[in-house]
Enzyme design. Structure first.
Site, PDB file in Angstrom:
ATOM      1  N   SER A  50      39.368   3.485  98.687  1.00 34.48           N
ATOM      2  CA  SER A  50      39.828   3.111 100.025  1.00 34.48           C
ATOM      3  C   SER A  50      41.160   3.694 100.449  1.00 34.48           C
ATOM      4  O   SER A  50      41.541   3.559 101.610  1.00 34.48           O
ATOM      5  CB  SER A  50      39.911   1.589 100.112  1.00 34.48           C
ATOM      6  OG  SER A  50      40.803   1.116  99.126  1.00 34.48           O
ATOM      7  N   PHE A  74      39.163  -2.779  96.547  1.00 35.53           N
ATOM      8  CA  PHE A  74      39.563  -4.179  96.623  1.00 35.53           C
ATOM      9  C   PHE A  74      40.511  -4.312  97.803  1.00 35.53           C
ATOM     10  O   PHE A  74      41.670  -3.941  97.705  1.00 35.53           O
ATOM     11  CB  PHE A  74      40.247  -4.560  95.312  1.00 35.53           C
ATOM     12  CG  PHE A  74      40.322  -6.034  95.080  1.00 35.53           C
ATOM     13  CD1 PHE A  74      39.163  -6.769  94.889  1.00 35.53           C
ATOM     14  CD2 PHE A  74      41.535  -6.695  95.038  1.00 35.53           C
ATOM     15  CE1 PHE A  74      39.210  -8.142  94.672  1.00 35.53           C
ATOM     16  CE2 PHE A  74      41.597  -8.064  94.818  1.00 35.53           C
ATOM     17  CZ  PHE A  74      40.437  -8.786  94.631  1.00 35.53           C
ATOM     18  N   GLU A  75      40.004  -4.763  98.940  1.00 35.80           N
ATOM     19  CA  GLU A  75      40.814  -4.804 100.159  1.00 35.80           C
ATOM     20  C   GLU A  75      40.563  -6.115 100.884  1.00 35.80           C
ATOM     21  O   GLU A  75      39.600  -6.824 100.590  1.00 35.80           O
ATOM     22  CB  GLU A  75      40.437  -3.627 101.070  1.00 35.80           C
ATOM     23  CG  GLU A  75      40.612  -2.246 100.436  1.00 35.80           C
ATOM     24  CD  GLU A  75      42.059  -1.879 100.152  1.00 35.80           C
ATOM     25  OE1 GLU A  75      42.971  -2.536 100.707  1.00 35.80           O
ATOM     26  OE2 GLU A  75      42.287  -0.937  99.377  1.00 35.80           O
ATOM     27  N   ASP A 112      36.023  -6.771  93.085  1.00 33.85           N
ATOM     28  CA  ASP A 112      36.780  -6.429  91.885  1.00 33.85           C
ATOM     29  C   ASP A 112      35.989  -5.481  90.979  1.00 33.85           C
ATOM     30  O   ASP A 112      35.033  -5.894  90.328  1.00 33.85           O
ATOM     31  CB  ASP A 112      37.128  -7.726  91.140  1.00 33.85           C
ATOM     32  CG  ASP A 112      37.933  -7.447  89.884  1.00 33.85           C
ATOM     33  OD1 ASP A 112      38.444  -6.316  89.740  1.00 33.85           O
ATOM     34  OD2 ASP A 112      38.037  -8.363  89.045  1.00 33.85           O
ATOM     35  N   LEU A 141      41.209   4.253  90.346  1.00 35.59           N
ATOM     36  CA  LEU A 141      41.779   2.912  90.524  1.00 35.59           C
ATOM     37  C   LEU A 141      43.264   2.913  90.220  1.00 35.59           C
ATOM     38  O   LEU A 141      43.717   3.585  89.300  1.00 35.59           O
ATOM     39  CB  LEU A 141      41.146   1.933  89.537  1.00 35.59           C
ATOM     40  CG  LEU A 141      39.886   1.160  89.903  1.00 35.59           C
ATOM     41  CD1 LEU A 141      39.754  -0.045  89.001  1.00 35.59           C
ATOM     42  CD2 LEU A 141      39.891   0.730  91.329  1.00 35.59           C
ATOM     43  N   TYR A 227      48.623  11.615  85.541  1.00 35.79           N
ATOM     44  CA  TYR A 227      49.887  12.246  85.921  1.00 35.79           C
ATOM     45  C   TYR A 227      50.691  12.462  84.652  1.00 35.79           C
ATOM     46  O   TYR A 227      50.782  11.565  83.816  1.00 35.79           O
ATOM     47  CB  TYR A 227      50.671  11.352  86.898  1.00 35.79           C
ATOM     48  CG  TYR A 227      51.936  12.011  87.390  1.00 35.79           C
ATOM     49  CD1 TYR A 227      51.880  13.073  88.290  1.00 35.79           C
ATOM     50  CD2 TYR A 227      53.179  11.606  86.925  1.00 35.79           C
ATOM     51  CE1 TYR A 227      53.031  13.711  88.716  1.00 35.79           C
ATOM     52  CE2 TYR A 227      54.346  12.235  87.354  1.00 35.79           C
ATOM     53  CZ  TYR A 227      54.260  13.289  88.251  1.00 35.79           C
ATOM     54  OH  TYR A 227      55.401  13.927  88.674  1.00 35.79           O
ATOM     55  N   TYR A 237      58.286   7.655  83.333  1.00 33.48           N
ATOM     56  CA  TYR A 237      56.840   7.811  83.550  1.00 33.48           C
ATOM     57  C   TYR A 237      56.138   8.242  82.264  1.00 33.48           C
ATOM     58  O   TYR A 237      55.574   7.415  81.540  1.00 33.48           O
ATOM     59  CB  TYR A 237      56.541   8.769  84.718  1.00 33.48           C
ATOM     60  CG  TYR A 237      55.120   8.568  85.221  1.00 33.48           C
ATOM     61  CD1 TYR A 237      54.023   8.887  84.415  1.00 33.48           C
ATOM     62  CD2 TYR A 237      54.844   7.998  86.458  1.00 33.48           C
ATOM     63  CE1 TYR A 237      52.722   8.659  84.821  1.00 33.48           C
ATOM     64  CE2 TYR A 237      53.531   7.772  86.874  1.00 33.48           C
ATOM     65  CZ  TYR A 237      52.482   8.108  86.043  1.00 33.48           C
ATOM     66  OH  TYR A 237      51.204   7.868  86.439  1.00 33.48           O
ATOM     67  N   THR A 277      51.988   7.374  97.729  1.00 30.28           N
ATOM     68  CA  THR A 277      50.901   6.397  97.870  1.00 30.28           C
ATOM     69  C   THR A 277      51.467   4.995  97.683  1.00 30.28           C
ATOM     70  O   THR A 277      52.620   4.821  97.273  1.00 30.28           O
ATOM     71  CB  THR A 277      49.773   6.620  96.833  1.00 30.28           C
ATOM     72  OG1 THR A 277      50.222   6.196  95.536  1.00 30.28           O
ATOM     73  CG2 THR A 277      49.347   8.077  96.748  1.00 30.28           C
TER      74      THR A 277
HETATM   75  P1  NAI Z   1      46.194   3.643  95.612  1.00 29.28           P
HETATM   76  O1  NAI Z   1      46.919   2.367  95.399  1.00 29.28           O
HETATM   77  O2  NAI Z   1      46.398   4.370  96.884  1.00 29.28           O
HETATM   78  O3  NAI Z   1      44.606   3.391  95.471  1.00 29.28           O
HETATM   79  C1  NAI Z   1      44.073   2.553  94.508  1.00 29.28           C
HETATM   80  C2  NAI Z   1      42.625   2.222  94.813  1.00 29.28           C
HETATM   81  O4  NAI Z   1      42.157   1.290  93.818  1.00 29.28           O
HETATM   82  C3  NAI Z   1      42.390   1.549  96.176  1.00 29.28           C
HETATM   83  O5  NAI Z   1      41.162   2.014  96.718  1.00 29.28           O
HETATM   84  C4  NAI Z   1      42.240   0.071  95.806  1.00 29.28           C
HETATM   85  O6  NAI Z   1      41.458  -0.695  96.717  1.00 29.28           O
HETATM   86  C5  NAI Z   1      41.526   0.208  94.479  1.00 29.28           C
HETATM   87  N1  NAI Z   1      41.618  -0.979  93.644  1.00 29.28           N
HETATM   88  C6  NAI Z   1      42.720  -1.542  93.088  1.00 29.28           C
HETATM   89  N2  NAI Z   1      42.365  -2.629  92.352  1.00 29.28           N
HETATM   90  C7  NAI Z   1      41.017  -2.744  92.443  1.00 29.28           C
HETATM   91  C8  NAI Z   1      40.059  -3.634  91.899  1.00 29.28           C
HETATM   92  N3  NAI Z   1      40.415  -4.635  91.120  1.00 29.28           N
HETATM   93  N4  NAI Z   1      38.759  -3.453  92.225  1.00 29.28           N
HETATM   94  C9  NAI Z   1      38.364  -2.440  93.042  1.00 29.28           C
HETATM   95  N5  NAI Z   1      39.227  -1.551  93.559  1.00 29.28           N
HETATM   96  C10 NAI Z   1      40.540  -1.695  93.261  1.00 29.28           C
HETATM   97  O7  NAI Z   1      46.506   4.574  94.338  1.00 29.28           O
HETATM   98  P2  NAI Z   1      46.620   6.138  94.065  1.00 29.28           P
HETATM   99  O8  NAI Z   1      48.043   6.499  94.025  1.00 29.28           O
HETATM  100  O9  NAI Z   1      45.683   6.897  94.939  1.00 29.28           O
HETATM  101  O10 NAI Z   1      46.117   6.196  92.552  1.00 29.28           O
HETATM  102  C11 NAI Z   1      44.811   6.520  92.139  1.00 29.28           C
HETATM  103  C12 NAI Z   1      44.880   7.184  90.773  1.00 29.28           C
HETATM  104  O11 NAI Z   1      45.574   8.428  90.889  1.00 29.28           O
HETATM  105  C13 NAI Z   1      45.637   6.372  89.713  1.00 29.28           C
HETATM  106  O12 NAI Z   1      44.996   6.507  88.467  1.00 29.28           O
HETATM  107  C14 NAI Z   1      46.988   7.063  89.681  1.00 29.28           C
HETATM  108  O13 NAI Z   1      47.656   6.882  88.463  1.00 29.28           O
HETATM  109  C15 NAI Z   1      46.548   8.507  89.867  1.00 29.28           C
HETATM  110  N6  NAI Z   1      47.621   9.428  90.239  1.00 29.28           N
HETATM  111  C16 NAI Z   1      48.492   9.124  91.261  1.00 29.28           C
HETATM  112  C17 NAI Z   1      49.542   9.978  91.546  1.00 29.28           C
HETATM  113  C18 NAI Z   1      50.527   9.659  92.634  1.00 29.28           C
HETATM  114  O14 NAI Z   1      51.546  10.348  92.739  1.00 29.28           O
HETATM  115  N7  NAI Z   1      50.239   8.672  93.473  1.00 29.28           N
HETATM  116  C19 NAI Z   1      49.747  11.242  90.790  1.00 29.28           C
HETATM  117  C20 NAI Z   1      48.719  11.502  89.829  1.00 29.28           C
HETATM  118  C21 NAI Z   1      47.721  10.603  89.539  1.00 29.28           C
END
Ligand code: NAI
Length: 398
Positions: A50, A74-75, A112, A141, A227, A237, A277
């Site tokens: 999402s 999860f929204e 979830d 996630l 990352y 990190y 993010t």
């Molecule tokens: P975000 O917070 O934007 O997205 C997380 C997603 O997980 C959302 O769709 C949310 O609804 C979902 N979610 C969370 N808990 C949930 C649950 N219990 N059940 C179902 N859905 C759930 O996060 P982001 O930054 O896009 O991160 C995604 C991945 O990318 C992570 O593994 C993060 O470590 C990795 N990443 C992020 C970087 C960054 O700079 N933001 C860099 C490299 C990797």
């Protein structure tokens, strides 16, 4: 007319503009369409679909390769004018509407992802309504908590250093301040809990459940975003609790590869670049690294938002002819961030920062702040105010 107010606490966005979120999704779709189509998977499951990386992946695959997609997230939806729910709720809706207009399946599960029931529901849907098999499973996630589906115990992650405390600068977008923060070292328990939440256990459980149910196509691929960062953020990190959680995902890759061997499947860690993010804005010190890094990368023409990065990953690397792997087989689209000149210039710039200049044109504070605002539907390019009522928002369905 309903007024949408941007409301930030610390580096957490509380207010949202649902219509701005929709425009932001449409902008990302336009970006992908502007690049044309590419050959890729046709049936995709995205866990964490999402926002940011998961959403960008879904948009690239749907509008770039014409893939049908299932998104799990999860929204929260709207309750009243004061509580409009979360941005991801509206992103899911905007994505589904746009994908359906093009004749694509865009099924949203809002629940979830860590639970056994969620996995079973998605499996039933794949079997009964999605053609029976998926050829790509994206695991994106990011969560601060996870309830173990078998024991029912809830674990909370801690973004902390390991061994020694870390002292360094951070920024607060609510007050627009630059301040010194101390990050305490994690206890053994906090380290273990963080690995439990952000490590690879749930990814492996998903792949086991999908394999057992026979809903994975021959040659299936599963990706997981990691990352690694650099010496500029290693202390909090890579060398901290999150780094250990990511190392756990590396380990789980081997198990999943064994699991998928008989159907010629593959598990792929994708080391993605630093982006703005919901999850990354609350990592201590990380925003300071970003405002330095983005400035250098923007000047070089290599700065990317999630949609730019994910579209490049799938279009050019995974389903294209420009993949770059490291010595342990991880895909490395983060090599633009890790470029030695980029890192040297970022270091030099960060060392110059103080309370007075952190948000001046010396840095990319403006880019970081805009990208952060875009996540909640504010400062979105092409957005025009529209009239909408709470009843209309409540009537929208994901
Ligand atoms: P975000 O917070 O934007 O997205 C997380 C997603 O997980 C959302 O769709 C949310 O609804 C979902 N979610 C969370 N808990 C949930 C649950 N219990 N059940 C179902 N859905 C759930 O996060 P982001 O930054 O896009 O991160 C995604 C991945 O990318 C992570 O593994 C993060 O470590 C990795 N990443 C992020 C970087 C960054 O700079 N933001 C860099 C490299 C990797």
């Amino acid at each position: 007319m309903m007024e949408f107010k941007q409301n930030i606490r610390g580096n957490v966005a509380l207010g949202i503009n649902p219509l701005g979120c929709k425009q932001e999704v449409l902008n990302q779709i336009d970006y992908v369409k502007g690049k044309g189509t590419y050959e890729g998977p046709k049936k995709v499951l995205i866990i964490g679909a999402s926002s940011s990386y998961g959403l960008a992946t879904r948009i690239s695959l749907a509008f770039g390769t014409g893939a049908d997609t299932i998104g799990v997230s999860f929204e929260k939806g709207p309750k009243n004018e004061k509580n409009l729910g979360t941005a991801g709720w509206y992103n899911n809706i905007a994505f589904r509407e746009a994908a359906e207009k093009e004749g694509l399946i865009a099924k949203n599960f809002v629940q979830d992802a860590f639970s056994h029931e969620s996995k079973q529901e998605v499996i039933d849907y794949i079997k009964n309504e999605f053609g029976g098999k998926v050829d790509l499973v994206v695991y994106s996630l990011a969560s601060g908590r996870r309830t173990d589906p078998t024991t029912g115990e809830t674990y909370t992650s801690s973004i902390k250093a390991i061994g020694e405390p870390v002292v360094g600068p951070n920024i607060n977008m609510q007050n627009q301040t630059y301040y010194t923060e101390t990050l305490e070292p994690a206890t053994e328990q906090e380290i273990a809990n963080t690995v439990k939440v952000m490590g690879g256990e749930d990814w492996e459980l998903w792949m086991q459940a999908l394999k057992e149910a026979d809903v994975l196509a021959d040659g299936v691929l599963t990706t997981n975003y990691s990352y690694l960062g650099t010496e500029l953020n290693h202390s909090y990190y890579g060398g901290g609790t999150l780094g250990l959680a990511k190392a756990d995902c590396d380990e789980k890759t081997n198990n999943i590869n064994e699991l998928l061997a008989d159907i010629n499947g593959k598990a792929q860690i994708v080391v993605a670049t630093a982006v703005t993010t919901k999850a990354s804005s609350v990592i201590p010190f990380f925003p300071v690294y970003c405002i330095g890094l983005y400035k250098v990368m923007a000047d070089k023409g290599t700065h990317e938002t999630p949609i730019m990065h994910q579209d490049r990953i799938y279009r050019e690397m995974i389903y294209g002819n420009k993949p770059e792997y490291d010595e342990v087989g991880r895909l490395r689209p983060d090599n633009w961030e890790l470029d030695s000149d980029t890192q040297a210039k970022t270091k030099e710039l960060i060392l110059k920062l103080n309370e007075e200049n952190f948000n001046s044109n010396l840095t990319a504070y403006d880019i970081f702040y805009k990208e952060f605002s875009n996540l909640s539907g504010f400062m979105v390019d092409g957005y025009v105010d529209q009239d909408v009522t709470i009843e209309e928002l409540k009537a929208l369905h994901y």
